[in-house]
Design a protein around this motif. Structure first.
Motif, PDB file in Angstrom:
ATOM      1  N   GLU A   1      -2.497  -1.657  -5.704  1.00 33.16           N
ATOM      2  CA  GLU A   1      -2.332  -1.275  -4.309  1.00 33.16           C
ATOM      3  C   GLU A   1      -1.817  -2.475  -3.541  1.00 33.16           C
ATOM      4  O   GLU A   1      -2.328  -3.583  -3.697  1.00 33.16           O
ATOM      5  CB  GLU A   1      -3.669  -0.820  -3.732  1.00 33.16           C
ATOM      6  CG  GLU A   1      -3.602  -0.400  -2.298  1.00 33.16           C
ATOM      7  CD  GLU A   1      -4.939   0.061  -1.769  1.00 33.16           C
ATOM      8  OE1 GLU A   1      -5.034   0.212  -0.541  1.00 33.16           O
ATOM      9  OE2 GLU A   1      -5.891   0.250  -2.550  1.00 33.16           O
ATOM     10  N   ILE A   2      -0.795  -2.258  -2.745  1.00 32.48           N
ATOM     11  CA  ILE A   2      -0.253  -3.316  -1.902  1.00 32.48           C
ATOM     12  C   ILE A   2      -0.413  -2.861  -0.463  1.00 32.48           C
ATOM     13  O   ILE A   2       0.105  -1.819  -0.072  1.00 32.48           O
ATOM     14  CB  ILE A   2       1.229  -3.586  -2.206  1.00 32.48           C
ATOM     15  CG1 ILE A   2       1.382  -4.037  -3.656  1.00 32.48           C
ATOM     16  CG2 ILE A   2       1.808  -4.606  -1.240  1.00 32.48           C
ATOM     17  CD1 ILE A   2       2.812  -4.173  -4.115  1.00 32.48           C
ATOM     18  N   LYS A   3      -1.149  -3.630   0.312  1.00 41.03           N
ATOM     19  CA  LYS A   3      -1.327  -3.303   1.727  1.00 41.03           C
ATOM     20  C   LYS A   3      -0.282  -4.071   2.522  1.00 41.03           C
ATOM     21  O   LYS A   3      -0.171  -5.289   2.407  1.00 41.03           O
ATOM     22  CB  LYS A   3      -2.737  -3.647   2.175  1.00 41.03           C
ATOM     23  CG  LYS A   3      -3.781  -2.781   1.502  1.00 41.03           C
ATOM     24  CD  LYS A   3      -5.135  -2.962   2.125  1.00 41.03           C
ATOM     25  CE  LYS A   3      -6.092  -2.042   1.394  1.00 41.03           C
ATOM     26  NZ  LYS A   3      -7.153  -1.570   2.220  1.00 41.03           N
ATOM     27  N   HIS A   4       0.471  -3.338   3.290  1.00 45.63           N
ATOM     28  CA  HIS A   4       1.516  -3.942   4.109  1.00 45.63           C
ATOM     29  C   HIS A   4       1.486  -3.243   5.458  1.00 45.63           C
ATOM     30  O   HIS A   4       1.494  -2.002   5.511  1.00 45.63           O
ATOM     31  CB  HIS A   4       2.888  -3.735   3.426  1.00 45.63           C
ATOM     32  CG  HIS A   4       3.970  -4.514   4.071  1.00 45.63           C
ATOM     33  ND1 HIS A   4       4.645  -4.078   5.186  1.00 45.63           N
ATOM     34  CD2 HIS A   4       4.520  -5.706   3.748  1.00 45.63           C
ATOM     35  CE1 HIS A   4       5.569  -4.949   5.526  1.00 45.63           C
ATOM     36  NE2 HIS A   4       5.520  -5.945   4.667  1.00 45.63           N
ATOM     37  N   PRO A   5       1.490  -3.987   6.551  1.00 46.99           N
ATOM     38  CA  PRO A   5       1.441  -3.339   7.862  1.00 46.99           C
ATOM     39  C   PRO A   5       2.729  -2.541   8.137  1.00 46.99           C
ATOM     40  O   PRO A   5       3.819  -2.967   7.750  1.00 46.99           O
ATOM     41  CB  PRO A   5       1.301  -4.497   8.841  1.00 46.99           C
ATOM     42  CG  PRO A   5       1.798  -5.694   8.100  1.00 46.99           C
ATOM     43  CD  PRO A   5       1.526  -5.441   6.651  1.00 46.99           C
ATOM     44  N   LEU A   6       2.558  -1.398   8.756  1.00 42.69           N
ATOM     45  CA  LEU A   6       3.708  -0.590   9.132  1.00 42.69           C
ATOM     46  C   LEU A   6       4.400  -1.223  10.331  1.00 42.69           C
ATOM     47  O   LEU A   6       3.749  -1.820  11.188  1.00 42.69           O
ATOM     48  CB  LEU A   6       3.266   0.829   9.478  1.00 42.69           C
ATOM     49  CG  LEU A   6       2.678   1.642   8.318  1.00 42.69           C
ATOM     50  CD1 LEU A   6       2.152   2.978   8.832  1.00 42.69           C
ATOM     51  CD2 LEU A   6       3.725   1.889   7.253  1.00 42.69           C
TER      52      LEU A   6
END
Length: 61
Positions: free
Chosen positions: A53-58
């Motif tokens: 899982e890669i969390k990246h801000p929208l």
């Protein structure tokens, strides 16, 4: 399913038979299509899936 020259002959559950140039066996690890082609049961050979899982801000959040 059996090979018919350079094609494959498939018997359908309703009794019909069809011939095809290409058969895709997408019926799981105990695939009947794989058994017809390979002639041996599947065996575990290592890692089959790596998930992450890669969390990246929208943008704009």
């Amino acid at each position: 399913m059996e090979q018919a020259g350079s094609r494959w002959r498939l018997a359908i559950e309703d009794g019909d038979e069809i011939e095809a140039d290409l058969v895709i066996g997408a019926d799981g690890v105990n695939s009947q299509a794989r058994a017809a082609v390979a002639g041996e049961p599947p065996s575990y050979v290592g890692v089959t899936l790596i998930a992450g899982e890669i969390k990246h801000p929208l943008p704009g959040s």
